[in-house]
Design a protein around this motif. Structure first.
Motif: not given
Ligand code: COA
Ligand code: MG
Length: 291
Positions: A8, A239, A288
């Motif tokens: 990230r 993120f 993520r």
């Protein structure tokens, strides 16, 4: 690309600045990039290589789970072979190649890594490559670059160098680099690579950084380069999906699985039509979140 490591925030620091490397190692950031290229003065390249090697081999520095990357110089500058020869002894996790313009330079670099891995008895192919796309030629050749080599795990976008190369003037809105920024993320997606967005150079403007990072996420980028420790938190935050987003994604996938089991492809969920694109988006949210 088989590995799916979370990247990230990737924090740059000059390779000749041991203090910053030590600091970067302790921040718990996904990746640090010890720079030997533009962040290091020409007359300090040799010293920087040894500082990076020292940092990589030091028993005193605990990197934790942080990925250790080294940015080398361009092959045509005649310094790259030495960059690798010195720093690979510290067994970094990967190398970042700047101003990549062809598949061939990645393949040659990969071959150099292979020879070193064999020589050092390391696992072949373990060392990753990330390519910064930041010139007009790099953009034009994205299709071949993105397929260059198995070691390649990410494409990174460099807006400042690109603007310089094409004669564009940088603006906050970034219209002048939008095509390129979009091309990088699309080629990364097409060839299963991660896409890492350009650094935000105004260190004093964290709101601007957040906005640009949110835009990167919206475009499909999976991470963003950082140049100062205070940028890491905001980038990671953008993120990282919230608990509510993770929960919603999980419920959506469950509902989809249930409908699939009954032989239904498309269905209505909370008043909206759901089909495969939304399921893929939900899966990306879970990815993520590191799940
Ligand atoms: N990585 C690790 N630590 C960093 C850092 C970085 N990129 N940038 C700053 N720090 C550290 C400083 O050493 C200082 O540590 P201390 O409080 O323990 O003394 C602290 O963070 C605060 O730094 P600050 O005084 O705000 O910044 P600076 O004036 O020392 O440095 C830059 C400003 C831009 C030179 C610096 O952020 C930097 O080197 N960034 C990376 C540049 C780079 O690598 N460019 C090439 C790729 S684009
Ligand atoms: Mg650059």
């Amino acid at each position: 690309m088989s590995e799916r490591r979370l990247r990230r925030a990737l924090l740059f620091m000059p390779g000749d600045d041991l203090k910053k490397i030590i600091k970067g190692a302790g921040l718990g950031v996904d990746s640090i990039i010890m720079d030997l290229e533009d962040g290091v003065a020409l007359n300090n390249k040799a010293a920087a290589r040894h500082t990076v090697l020292q940092a990589l081999t030091s028993k005193e520095i605990d990197y934790g789970a942080t990925e250790r990357l080294v940015r080398v110089n361009q092959p045509r500058k005649g310094m790259q072979a030495e960059d690798v020869a010195v720093t690979i002894q510290g067994r970094p996790d990967g190398y970042v190649m700047p101003k990549v313009e062809s598949a061939r330079e990645i393949q040659q670099f990969s071959h150099t890594l292979l020879e070193r891995e064999l020589l050092m008895g390391m696992e072949v192919g373990a060392i990753k490559i990330m390519a910064i796309i930041e010139t007009a030629k790099g953009i034009v050749n994205l299709r071949e670059i993105a397929q260059a080599d198995k070691r390649l795990v990410a494409l990174m976008f460099g807006a400042e160098d690109l603007a310089g190369d094409i004669g564009a003037t940088r603006t906050r809105e970034g219209k002048e680099v939008y095509y390129a920024r979009s091309a990088v993320v699309i080629h990364a997606a097409a060839f299963d690579l991660q896409a890492i967005d350009t650094p935000f150079v105004d260190l004093s403007d964290l709101d601007g950084l957040r906005a640009e990072t949110a835009e990167a996420l919206q475009m499909g980028y999976t991470g963003k380069l950082a140049i100062h420790p205070k940028q890491v938190g905001p980038i990671v935050e953008v993120f990282t999906p919230t608990e509510a987003e993770v929960e919603a994604a999980r419920r959506l996938i469950e509902a989809h699985d249930a409908h699939q089991a009954q032989g239904t492809g498309v269905f209505a969920y909370e008043g909206r039509m759901v089909d495969m694109p939304m399921i893929r988006a939900a899966e990306r949210v879970l990815a993520r979140a590191g799940r």
